[in-house]
Design a protein around this motif. Structure first.
Motif, PDB file in Angstrom:
ATOM      1  N   ARG A 160      41.371  41.392  25.866  1.00 18.53           N
ATOM      2  CA  ARG A 160      40.749  42.457  26.659  1.00 18.53           C
ATOM      3  C   ARG A 160      39.622  43.132  25.857  1.00 18.53           C
ATOM      4  NH1 ARG A 160      40.621  45.164  31.850  1.00 18.53           N
ATOM      5  NH2 ARG A 160      39.319  46.926  31.361  1.00 18.53           N
ATOM      6  N   ARG A 182      52.913  42.798  40.862  1.00 19.82           N
ATOM      7  CA  ARG A 182      53.495  43.165  39.580  1.00 19.82           C
ATOM      8  C   ARG A 182      54.983  42.810  39.640  1.00 19.82           C
ATOM      9  NH1 ARG A 182      48.762  43.503  38.446  1.00 19.82           N
ATOM     10  NH2 ARG A 182      47.707  45.271  37.459  1.00 19.82           N
ATOM     11  N   PHE A 184      47.487  42.425  44.600  1.00 22.38           N
ATOM     12  CA  PHE A 184      47.947  41.763  43.382  1.00 22.38           C
ATOM     13  C   PHE A 184      49.420  42.115  43.207  1.00 22.38           C
ATOM     14  CE2 PHE A 184      43.655  40.979  41.457  1.00 22.38           C
ATOM     15  CZ  PHE A 184      43.922  39.678  41.071  1.00 22.38           C
ATOM     16  N   LEU A 192      36.579  40.860  25.720  1.00 22.20           N
ATOM     17  CA  LEU A 192      35.837  40.828  26.992  1.00 22.20           C
ATOM     18  C   LEU A 192      35.126  42.149  27.268  1.00 22.20           C
ATOM     19  CD1 LEU A 192      38.241  38.883  29.399  1.00 22.20           C
ATOM     20  CD2 LEU A 192      36.034  38.122  28.498  1.00 22.20           C
ATOM     21  N   LEU A 228      31.129  42.139  27.847  1.00 25.11           N
ATOM     22  CA  LEU A 228      30.575  42.424  29.178  1.00 25.11           C
ATOM     23  C   LEU A 228      30.082  43.872  29.284  1.00 25.11           C
ATOM     24  CD1 LEU A 228      33.471  40.695  31.199  1.00 25.11           C
ATOM     25  CD2 LEU A 228      31.246  39.707  30.628  1.00 25.11           C
ATOM     26  N   THR A 270      34.878  36.610  43.244  1.00 24.60           N
ATOM     27  CA  THR A 270      35.055  38.015  43.581  1.00 24.60           C
ATOM     28  C   THR A 270      33.711  38.648  43.930  1.00 24.60           C
ATOM     29  OG1 THR A 270      34.899  38.353  41.212  1.00 24.60           O
ATOM     30  CG2 THR A 270      37.102  38.438  42.161  1.00 24.60           C
ATOM     31  N   GLN A 280      42.396  46.982  34.805  1.00 32.01           N
ATOM     32  CA  GLN A 280      41.267  47.262  35.705  1.00 32.01           C
ATOM     33  C   GLN A 280      40.115  46.327  35.348  1.00 32.01           C
ATOM     34  OE1 GLN A 280      39.149  51.024  35.492  1.00 32.01           O
ATOM     35  NE2 GLN A 280      39.097  51.131  37.730  1.00 32.01           N
ATOM     36  N   LEU A 298      45.865  46.983  47.392  1.00 33.26           N
ATOM     37  CA  LEU A 298      44.650  47.719  47.005  1.00 33.26           C
ATOM     38  C   LEU A 298      43.875  48.122  48.256  1.00 33.26           C
ATOM     39  CD1 LEU A 298      43.364  45.330  44.154  1.00 33.26           C
ATOM     40  CD2 LEU A 298      45.044  47.168  43.999  1.00 33.26           C
ATOM     41  N   VAL A 350      44.637  36.749  30.253  1.00 30.74           N
ATOM     42  CA  VAL A 350      44.158  38.128  30.284  1.00 30.74           C
ATOM     43  C   VAL A 350      44.890  38.898  31.388  1.00 30.74           C
ATOM     44  CG1 VAL A 350      42.118  39.613  30.315  1.00 30.74           C
ATOM     45  CG2 VAL A 350      41.908  37.228  29.593  1.00 30.74           C
ATOM     46  N   VAL A 351      44.660  38.482  32.624  1.00 33.77           N
ATOM     47  CA  VAL A 351      45.190  39.280  33.741  1.00 33.77           C
ATOM     48  C   VAL A 351      46.717  39.126  33.849  1.00 33.77           C
ATOM     49  CG1 VAL A 351      44.961  37.646  35.675  1.00 33.77           C
ATOM     50  CG2 VAL A 351      44.554  40.065  36.070  1.00 33.77           C
ATOM     51  N   SER A 374      39.180  32.760  31.986  1.00 29.82           N
ATOM     52  CA  SER A 374      39.343  33.949  32.839  1.00 29.82           C
ATOM     53  C   SER A 374      38.017  34.312  33.508  1.00 29.82           C
ATOM     54  CB  SER A 374      39.901  35.132  32.033  1.00 29.82           C
ATOM     55  OG  SER A 374      38.912  35.657  31.177  1.00 29.82           O
ATOM     56  N   LEU A 375      36.899  33.980  32.860  1.00 31.75           N
ATOM     57  CA  LEU A 375      35.598  34.279  33.491  1.00 31.75           C
ATOM     58  C   LEU A 375      35.281  33.281  34.601  1.00 31.75           C
ATOM     59  CD1 LEU A 375      33.375  35.386  30.472  1.00 31.75           C
ATOM     60  CD2 LEU A 375      34.825  36.752  31.962  1.00 31.75           C
ATOM     61  N   GLY A 401      35.040  35.643  37.634  1.00 29.51           N
ATOM     62  CA  GLY A 401      33.676  36.170  37.526  1.00 29.51           C
ATOM     63  C   GLY A 401      32.743  35.874  38.685  1.00 29.51           C
ATOM     64  N   VAL A 405      37.534  44.092  34.098  1.00 29.57           N
ATOM     65  CA  VAL A 405      36.717  44.238  32.885  1.00 29.57           C
ATOM     66  C   VAL A 405      35.271  43.815  33.180  1.00 29.57           C
ATOM     67  CG1 VAL A 405      37.217  41.935  31.920  1.00 29.57           C
ATOM     68  CG2 VAL A 405      36.855  43.858  30.375  1.00 29.57           C
TER      69      VAL A 405
HETATM   70  C1  HEM Z   1      40.529  42.036  36.817  1.00 31.27           C
HETATM   71  C2  HEM Z   1      38.440  42.758  41.146  1.00 31.27           C
HETATM   72  C3  HEM Z   1      34.251  40.987  39.404  1.00 31.27           C
HETATM   73  C4  HEM Z   1      36.573  39.572  35.415  1.00 31.27           C
HETATM   74  C5  HEM Z   1      40.302  42.439  38.122  1.00 31.27           C
HETATM   75  C6  HEM Z   1      41.246  43.158  38.941  1.00 31.27           C
HETATM   76  C7  HEM Z   1      40.664  43.338  40.158  1.00 31.27           C
HETATM   77  C8  HEM Z   1      39.351  42.755  40.108  1.00 31.27           C
HETATM   78  C9  HEM Z   1      41.282  44.026  41.368  1.00 31.27           C
HETATM   79  C10 HEM Z   1      42.618  43.682  38.501  1.00 31.27           C
HETATM   80  C11 HEM Z   1      43.720  42.644  38.567  1.00 31.27           C
HETATM   81  C12 HEM Z   1      45.079  43.218  38.254  1.00 31.27           C
HETATM   82  O1  HEM Z   1      45.220  44.428  38.077  1.00 31.27           O
HETATM   83  O2  HEM Z   1      46.051  42.449  38.196  1.00 31.27           O
HETATM   84  C13 HEM Z   1      37.125  42.341  41.037  1.00 31.27           C
HETATM   85  C14 HEM Z   1      36.131  42.498  42.083  1.00 31.27           C
HETATM   86  C15 HEM Z   1      34.953  42.006  41.583  1.00 31.27           C
HETATM   87  C16 HEM Z   1      35.204  41.537  40.233  1.00 31.27           C
HETATM   88  C17 HEM Z   1      36.376  43.122  43.460  1.00 31.27           C
HETATM   89  C18 HEM Z   1      33.584  41.942  42.221  1.00 31.27           C
HETATM   90  C19 HEM Z   1      33.123  42.889  42.994  1.00 31.27           C
HETATM   91  C20 HEM Z   1      34.503  40.480  38.160  1.00 31.27           C
HETATM   92  C21 HEM Z   1      33.510  39.884  37.278  1.00 31.27           C
HETATM   93  C22 HEM Z   1      34.171  39.469  36.166  1.00 31.27           C
HETATM   94  C23 HEM Z   1      35.577  39.827  36.322  1.00 31.27           C
HETATM   95  C24 HEM Z   1      32.028  39.774  37.614  1.00 31.27           C
HETATM   96  C25 HEM Z   1      33.631  38.790  34.938  1.00 31.27           C
HETATM   97  C26 HEM Z   1      32.432  38.947  34.483  1.00 31.27           C
HETATM   98  C27 HEM Z   1      37.847  40.100  35.476  1.00 31.27           C
HETATM   99  C28 HEM Z   1      38.852  39.880  34.445  1.00 31.27           C
HETATM  100  C29 HEM Z   1      39.984  40.615  34.842  1.00 31.27           C
HETATM  101  C30 HEM Z   1      39.656  41.235  36.122  1.00 31.27           C
HETATM  102  C31 HEM Z   1      38.687  39.028  33.195  1.00 31.27           C
HETATM  103  C32 HEM Z   1      41.296  40.772  34.086  1.00 31.27           C
HETATM  104  C33 HEM Z   1      41.232  42.058  33.280  1.00 31.27           C
HETATM  105  C34 HEM Z   1      42.517  42.389  32.557  1.00 31.27           C
HETATM  106  O3  HEM Z   1      43.569  41.894  32.940  1.00 31.27           O
HETATM  107  O4  HEM Z   1      42.444  43.149  31.575  1.00 31.27           O
HETATM  108  N1  HEM Z   1      39.140  42.222  38.844  1.00 31.27           N
HETATM  109  N2  HEM Z   1      36.533  41.746  39.949  1.00 31.27           N
HETATM  110  N3  HEM Z   1      35.733  40.441  37.534  1.00 31.27           N
HETATM  111  N4  HEM Z   1      38.358  40.903  36.458  1.00 31.27           N
HETATM  112 FE1  HEM Z   1      37.419  41.422  38.146  1.00 31.27          FE
END
Ligand code: HEM
Length: 412
Positions: free
Chosen positions: A107, A303, A301, A110, A114, A255, A360, A326, A95-96, A247-248, A252, A362
């Motif tokens: 995407r 790129r 992160f 998810l 969610l 973070t 961003q 960030l 995913v990411v 990915s979860l 999940g 998900v």
């Molecule tokens: C992507 C932060 C909680 C699942 C991201 C990214 C950030 C982030 C900065 C972007 C990564 C990128 O651009 O390369 C956070 C923070 C969290 C949090 C600070 C808590 C406060 C969660 C939770 C879940 C989750 C609770 C699942 C239920 C994901 C997934 C991605 C992602 C699957 C990839 C999305 C994509 O690439 O389309 N998160 N996250 N995150 N996050 Fe979170």
């Protein structure tokens, strides 16, 4: 920290300032702010000679860079390793670390899973768990101050209870979740002592996670089982299903743990902000987002540039790794008034703590729901909160986190 002009990058576009400080050095991970200021002041694009990479730290450019996935891809890895030129030594996230079109279907699955329906379903149960947990901490101490470690007793305990239940994994082995994700997020940086320290368990943890991403390991009705149902409906492939579940596991829990630790630390060190939240518990989500802006639990992160790409007047060369700060963007004075002040009355929306653009976060509203349930339960029950001992940092190449935040609270 020295600054000269990069001879290589100056070939085209404006000269690029060079900084030789290692952003993954122990001192920078302990206190990233001096380097963040230097990066923002140096210009829109900076060359970091310690790792032969480029960096963006101003809000405007991090925002634009994250939005421009065509020029700054994730598919070559969102860590330091450049998988455009090197064979992946670790499993890439489906995913990411996927670019469109591969990114699109996982995407969508998810985002649906969610989304608001899940949040409505989970709210009642998650509120009850938060209330029970806070009541348990305060039990039999009415009137007297209660001391505990906010990280282990709340920031870890709460998400580790509610999220794995929602995911649909058994109780046994849940202690593997944080070390697994800790390793993954460390591995986005260079192979320094932090990676080495978590490496011995990496294979065992990864195998445990892989086993729990299989259909038969996941409880009916949970997020994991629903991802497999999406594969049955043809929305993603059967090969993608365990990777999307993975990915979860990766993103999940850890973070959210560190974001909750950040907001609890912020409120314990800003008593007047705690009183604002007490007076208006409806501010819980805003307080959480403000803490995510102020503390940026996910700091950086990577790129990879897909071609020579202009940033300001300078040019990132094709194939270069670019580190998106960030945390620095979230405290850029060009975007935020008094950026270093934690203030629950500001509007923190637009912060980049959850990233931006097609990747961003998900799960951001799942994280917000957890925070809202926990902070509301606390605000209704705790009259005052203060730091009861020196907080201890937990260093990680990607996360800015606390190992321990001792607090003293007075029940309302
Ligand atoms: C992507 C932060 C909680 C699942 C991201 C990214 C950030 C982030 C900065 C972007 C990564 C990128 O651009 O390369 C956070 C923070 C969290 C949090 C600070 C808590 C406060 C969660 C939770 C879940 C989750 C609770 C699942 C239920 C994901 C997934 C991605 C992602 C699957 C990839 C999305 C994509 O690439 O389309 N998160 N996250 N995150 N996050 Fe979170």
């Amino acid at each position: 920290m020295t600054e000269t002009l990069s001879p290589t990058a100056a070939r085209s576009g404006a000269p690029v300032p060079v900084i030789d400080t290692d952003p993954f050095g122990r001192q920078q991970l302990e206190d990233p702010f001096p380097l963040e200021v230097a990066l923002r002041e140096a210009g829109p694009l900076v060359y970091l000679s310690a790792h032969d990479i480029y960096a963006m730290a101003r809000y405007e450019h991090v925002y634009a860079g994250l939005r421009d996935w065509q020029s700054f891809q994730s598919g070559a890895g969102v860590g330091l390793s450049n998988f455009r030129i090197r064979k992946p030594w670790r499993q890439l996230s489906a995913v990411v670390e996927a670019d469109p079109p591969q990114h699109d279907a996982p995407r969508r699955v998810l985002a649906d899973l969610l989304g608001p329906r899940a949040q409505r379903r989970l709210r009642t149960e998650w509120t009850a768990v938060a209330e029970e947990m806070v009541d348990g901490l305060l039990a039999a101490r009415a009137g007297a101050g209660v001391e505990f470690d906010a990280v282990s007793m709340l920031a870890k305990a709460y998400p580790l209870r509610v999220f794995p239940d929602a995911l649909g994994i058994p109780e046994a082995g849940r202690e593997n979740l944080l070390p697994f994700s800790d390793f993954l997020l460390n591995a986005f940086g260079p192979r320094n002592d932090l990676v080495a320290a978590s490496a011995p368990r990496a294979r065992e943890l990864s195998e445990w996670v892989s086993a729990h991403c299989e259909r038969e390991a996941l409880a009916e009705g949970g997020f994991g089982a629903q991802i497999w149902s999406a594969a049955d409906r043809g929305e993603i492939t059967v090969q993608q299903a365990p990777q999307v579940v993975r990915s979860l596991f990766a993103a999940g829990v850890n973070t959210t743990v560190h974001a909750l630790a950040a907001v609890l630390h912020a409120l314990a060190t800003h008593p007047e902000q705690w009183q604002r939240l007490r007076a208006e518990p409806g501010l819980a989500r805003v307080a959480f987002d403000e803490a995510v802006r102020w503390a940026s639990p996910v700091q950086t992160f990577f790129r990879t540039a897909t071609g020579d790409t202009r940033v300001g007047d300078a040019v990132v060369p094709d194939g270069a790794k670019v580190l998106m700060f960030l945390g620095a963007a979230n405290r850029d004075p060009r975007r935020w008034a008094d950026p270093d002040v934690f203030d629950v009355s500001r509007d923190p929306s637009g912060h980049l703590g959850f990233g931006f653009g097609i990747h961003q976060c998900v799960g951001q509203n799942i994280a917000r729901l957890e925070a809202e349930c926990l902070l509301t339960a606390l605000a209704e029950r705790v009259a005052a909160i203060e730091i009861a001992g020196p907080p201890r940092r937990r260093l990680n190449n990607t996360l800015r986190s606390w190992d321990s935040v001792p607090v003293r609270v007075w029940p309302a």
